[in-house]
Design a protein around this motif. Sequence first.
Motif, short mmCIF file in Angstrom:
data_model
loop_
_atom_site.label_atom_id
_atom_site.label_comp_id
_atom_site.label_asym_id
_atom_site.label_seq_id
_atom_site.Cartn_x
_atom_site.Cartn_y
_atom_site.Cartn_z
N VAL A 9 0.84 -1.20 0.00
CA VAL A 9 0.00 0.00 0.00
C VAL A 9 0.87 1.25 0.00
O VAL A 9 0.64 2.20 -0.74
CB VAL A 9 -0.94 0.01 1.23
N GLN A 10 1.93 1.25 0.80
CA GLN A 10 2.81 2.40 0.87
C GLN A 10 3.55 2.63 -0.44
O GLN A 10 3.68 3.76 -0.90
CB GLN A 10 3.81 2.20 2.02
N ILE A 11 4.00 1.54 -1.07
CA ILE A 11 4.72 1.67 -2.32
C ILE A 11 3.79 2.20 -3.41
O ILE A 11 4.16 3.05 -4.21
CB ILE A 11 5.34 0.32 -2.74
N LYS A 12 2.55 1.70 -3.45
CA LYS A 12 1.60 2.20 -4.42
C LYS A 12 1.37 3.68 -4.21
O LYS A 12 1.33 4.47 -5.17
CB LYS A 12 0.29 1.43 -4.32
N THR A 13 1.25 4.11 -2.98
CA THR A 13 1.09 5.52 -2.68
C THR A 13 2.32 6.31 -3.13
O THR A 13 2.20 7.43 -3.61
CB THR A 13 0.88 5.72 -1.16
N VAL A 19 4.03 10.82 -9.29
CA VAL A 19 3.28 11.38 -10.40
C VAL A 19 2.78 12.78 -10.05
O VAL A 19 2.89 13.73 -10.85
CB VAL A 19 2.10 10.47 -10.78
N LEU A 20 2.23 12.93 -8.86
CA LEU A 20 1.70 14.22 -8.44
C LEU A 20 2.82 15.26 -8.31
O LEU A 20 2.62 16.44 -8.64
CB LEU A 20 0.96 14.08 -7.11
N ALA A 21 3.99 14.84 -7.83
CA ALA A 21 5.11 15.77 -7.70
C ALA A 21 5.57 16.28 -9.06
O ALA A 21 5.82 17.48 -9.23
CB ALA A 21 6.26 15.08 -6.97
N ILE A 22 5.66 15.36 -10.03
CA ILE A 22 6.04 15.79 -11.37
C ILE A 22 4.99 16.71 -11.96
O ILE A 22 5.29 17.73 -12.57
CB ILE A 22 6.28 14.57 -12.27
N ARG A 23 3.71 16.36 -11.75
CA ARG A 23 2.62 17.18 -12.27
C ARG A 23 2.65 18.59 -11.69
O ARG A 23 2.36 19.57 -12.38
CB ARG A 23 1.28 16.50 -11.98
N GLU A 24 3.01 18.69 -10.42
CA GLU A 24 3.07 20.00 -9.78
C GLU A 24 4.06 20.92 -10.48
O GLU A 24 3.86 22.14 -10.57
CB GLU A 24 3.45 19.83 -8.30
N ILE A 25 5.14 20.35 -11.02
CA ILE A 25 6.17 21.14 -11.68
C ILE A 25 5.96 21.20 -13.19
O ILE A 25 6.11 22.26 -13.80
CB ILE A 25 7.57 20.56 -11.38
N ALA A 26 5.60 20.07 -13.79
CA ALA A 26 5.52 19.98 -15.25
C ALA A 26 4.16 20.34 -15.81
O ALA A 26 4.01 20.44 -17.03
CB ALA A 26 5.91 18.58 -15.70
N GLY A 27 3.17 20.53 -14.94
CA GLY A 27 1.84 20.81 -15.43
C GLY A 27 1.10 19.54 -15.79
O GLY A 27 1.55 18.42 -15.51
N ASN A 348 4.72 7.11 -16.87
CA ASN A 348 4.50 7.11 -18.32
C ASN A 348 3.02 6.99 -18.66
O ASN A 348 2.55 7.62 -19.62
CB ASN A 348 5.32 6.00 -18.97
N ASP A 349 2.28 6.21 -17.89
CA ASP A 349 0.83 6.11 -18.12
C ASP A 349 0.15 7.45 -17.90
O ASP A 349 -0.89 7.75 -18.51
CB ASP A 349 0.22 5.07 -17.19
N SER A 350 0.75 8.29 -17.05
CA SER A 350 0.16 9.59 -16.74
C SER A 350 0.64 10.68 -17.70
O SER A 350 0.27 11.85 -17.53
CB SER A 350 0.51 9.98 -15.29
N GLY A 351 1.43 10.31 -18.69
CA GLY A 351 1.86 11.27 -19.70
C GLY A 351 3.20 11.93 -19.41
O GLY A 351 3.58 12.87 -20.12
N TYR A 352 3.91 11.45 -18.40
CA TYR A 352 5.21 12.02 -18.05
C TYR A 352 6.29 11.01 -18.43
O TYR A 352 6.40 9.96 -17.80
CB TYR A 352 5.28 12.37 -16.57
N MET A 353 7.08 11.35 -19.44
CA MET A 353 8.09 10.42 -19.91
C MET A 353 9.21 10.30 -18.89
O MET A 353 9.87 11.29 -18.54
CB MET A 353 8.66 10.86 -21.25
N THR A 354 9.40 9.13 -18.38
CA THR A 354 10.51 8.82 -17.48
C THR A 354 11.22 7.60 -18.04
O THR A 354 10.67 6.85 -18.84
CB THR A 354 10.02 8.53 -16.05
N ARG A 355 12.45 7.41 -17.60
CA ARG A 355 13.19 6.23 -18.07
C ARG A 355 14.20 5.83 -17.02
O ARG A 355 14.65 6.67 -16.21
CB ARG A 355 13.88 6.51 -19.40
N PRO A 356 14.60 4.57 -17.01
CA PRO A 356 15.67 4.14 -16.11
C PRO A 356 17.02 4.47 -16.71
O PRO A 356 17.12 4.95 -17.85
CB PRO A 356 15.46 2.63 -16.04
#
Length: 399
Positions: A9-13, A19-27, A348-356
Amino acid sequence: MSIINIKDVQIKTLAERIVLAIREIAGPGPAALHEPSFAGNEWLYLKECLDSTFVSSVGKFVDRFESDLAMFTGAKYAISVVNGTAALHIALKLAGVKANDEVLIPALTFVASANAVTYCNAIPHFVDSENETLGVNVSKLRDYLISHTEQRAGCCINLTSGRVIRALVPTHVFGHPADLDGLLAIAHDFNINLIEDAAESLGSYYHDQHTGTFGLLGVLSFNGNKTITTGGGGAILTNNLALARHAKHLTTTAKLPHLWEYYHDEIGYNYRLPNLNAALGCAQLEQLPSILSAKRELFIKYQNVFAKIEGITLMAEPAQSYSNYWLQTLLLDSNLIVKRDEILQATNDSGYMTRPAWILLNKLESFKQYPRMNLETALLLSKCLINIPSSPGLNKNNG
């Protein structure tokens, strides 16, 4: 009744919070990993090329781009080429790398480093990384060379293979300068030529000196996802006039100057940067200070939001360094590594391109047979790094 594991549960959160942190900065997104910014004279300079018909390897923008690069980096000479891999290939040849020589390169870097070594019919020899810079682990490499090499006739000899270790090619990973003091000391003490892979670090400094200008040679890349772009393109940096002249000669098919005759005095390469690409680069270089400023501001904004999320660290510039922050990088605590792909999927599902990070080069089929030291730190880093949207325009659009 199923039992819910509180850790899951914690990891899912955690994934949701990232995602929310990136959205806060990237829109609201979508947001690319790193896209170019064309806000200056690009159209004007490209039109000038078209109007003049000088669109190929002859034209004023090639000379200007090389001059501007040298001025910005502080290198005495800059030679522009078609891409960063070509730049490294020629740099290796200029450093004397021959068939069957070994070249020390980090296992944690882009595949072009190993490819360029093989273009010289030489042998990639993979070395470990360190947490502080993501670059070559200097202390570990020194111990490794002490126990695995000896000096013969001014050359560093691998005691296991009997081959000469001719060069060391550290990467300034994601724009963060490696430990150049330590690397220079190793190059000196073991008679190995230092070639800096500064493909990702245009605008990065170590002790106030630009990366790519410490070793015998340095290389840059201007691919479409780099801090500035020429579409494709790269450059060789050096303070050695003879090497600079030879680099220019080799990358222009080794043709001797003549008004009409085509005489080539050695095997050369058609690695010339076209005038069109150089024109784009000139316009991009004019904007580089503002791009670097925007990327640093983006880092600060990300730092503020990710400081609130436990188990996540945002990679900051190493001590004594000034980073261009090419790619903003998250580091997962070791207990969260197993959830890396879940985080990548969610972002990535949320529209924010990330990669390892890259798969370690020694794990690729083409390079499994080559020598390597213990790579435990590089292996761990490859599992815990995540690059997040880093375009300088994110700061402008969502400030």
